[in-house]
Scaffold this motif. Structure first.
Motif: not given
Length: 299
Positions: A1-11, A13-19, A25-29, A47-48
């Protein structure tokens, strides 16, 4: 399943996407509004989507097929001229409406630890808005995790830049406020744990294990005692006094109010299950070290 992160460019957000990507997690938006933030996130494997988090149609489309949606918009470090209440509550309403319309099952949001202090939340529009967001999340009917975080430290963060500035270092309030700063990678790990849980309706307190004064934190960042300039207008001096004090440090009155308050975990809330937070020494090593853009850092 996919997960979406808003504010992903912040401190965070970047760390959450990487984690999340590191967790498998195959699909991180990742949702960002600054074109300059797109490529670094794509290099991580996300995916941005380049859109404003207050765009209901765009956000609804981005959430199609998403299981967990994490909102990291509405942080303390607002853009100049933004309303400290509306810039938090407005995007949260759009986020929750889009999540419900898209069939998202779970949402994750972050709040400052000071939201748990009635005295601080009663005078700060930023904290009042964060408290309202928590109420909206709980009332949404969606599975959820609310992360009450103490001051978050990580490489490239605005707070680190303030703490590590040249002497005399501007310090909101009298410097005696108590803080227990948390490593950004631990916040990201908690977000990943919230996505991985089987069922969830929880509020977690997230903090580092070391408690000290704000003045002592400034000294720790500098590796020893350093001259400070206390911005006393932040503590009870009214908007005009806070504005005058903040202008000297490039801070808004709302930012001064939050930073002049204690930032400690709520003893009535549990910590994220299984998380052992980094010590302050480990956190400061991570802040100083080359740990971008993935921000793994202390282990």
């Amino acid at each position: 399943m996919a997960i979406l992160v808003t504010g992903a460019g912040g401190l965070v957000g970047r760390a959450a996407v990487a984690a999340l990507l590191g967790q498998g997690v195959e699909h991180v938006r990742a949702v960002v509004r600054d074109p300059g933030q797109v490529e670094p996130l794509r290099r991580l494997g996300a995916k941005v989507a380049l859109l404003d988090a207050t765009d209901p149609d765009g956000l609804r489309a981005a959430m199609d097929g998403v299981f967990t949606a994490c909102s990291l918009t509405g942080g303390l470090w607002t853009r100049p001229g933004e309303d400290p209440y509306a810039s938090v509550a407005g995007p949260a309403r759009v986020f929750l409406a889009a999540a419900s319309a898209a069939g998202v099952r779970r949402v994750v949001v972050c709040s400052p630890a000071a939201v748990g202090s009635p005295a601080a939340a009663g005078t700060s529009p930023h904290l009042a808005a964060k408290a309202e967001v928590e109420r909206m999340v709980i009332g949404s009917g969606l599975e959820h995790a609310i992360l009450r975080c103490t001051h978050v430290l990580g490489p490239g963060g605005r707070l680190v830049a303030l703490l590590g500035g040249g002497a005399p270092v501007p310090v909101p309030g009298d410097g005696r406020q108590r803080v227990a700063p948390v490593w950004v990678g631990d916040v990201a790990a908690a977000i990943a744990a919230a996505d991985d849980a089987v069922e969830l309706a929880a509020s977690w307190a997230l903090a580092g294990p070391d408690e000290l004064s704000f003045d002592a934190l400034v000294d720790a960042v500098h590796g020893g005692p350093v001259a400070k300039r206390h911005l006393h207008g932040a503590a009870g001096g009214g908007d005009a006094a806070a504005g005058a004090a903040g202008s000297l440090a490039g801070l808004t009155p709302s930012q001064l109010e939050v930073l002049a308050a204690d930032s400690l975990p709520d003893p009535g809330l549990p910590a994220p299950p299984g998380l052992v937070p980094a010590s302050l020494a480990e956190t400061l090593t991570g802040v100083a070290g080359p740990v971008r853009p993935g921000v793994a850092g202390p282990a």
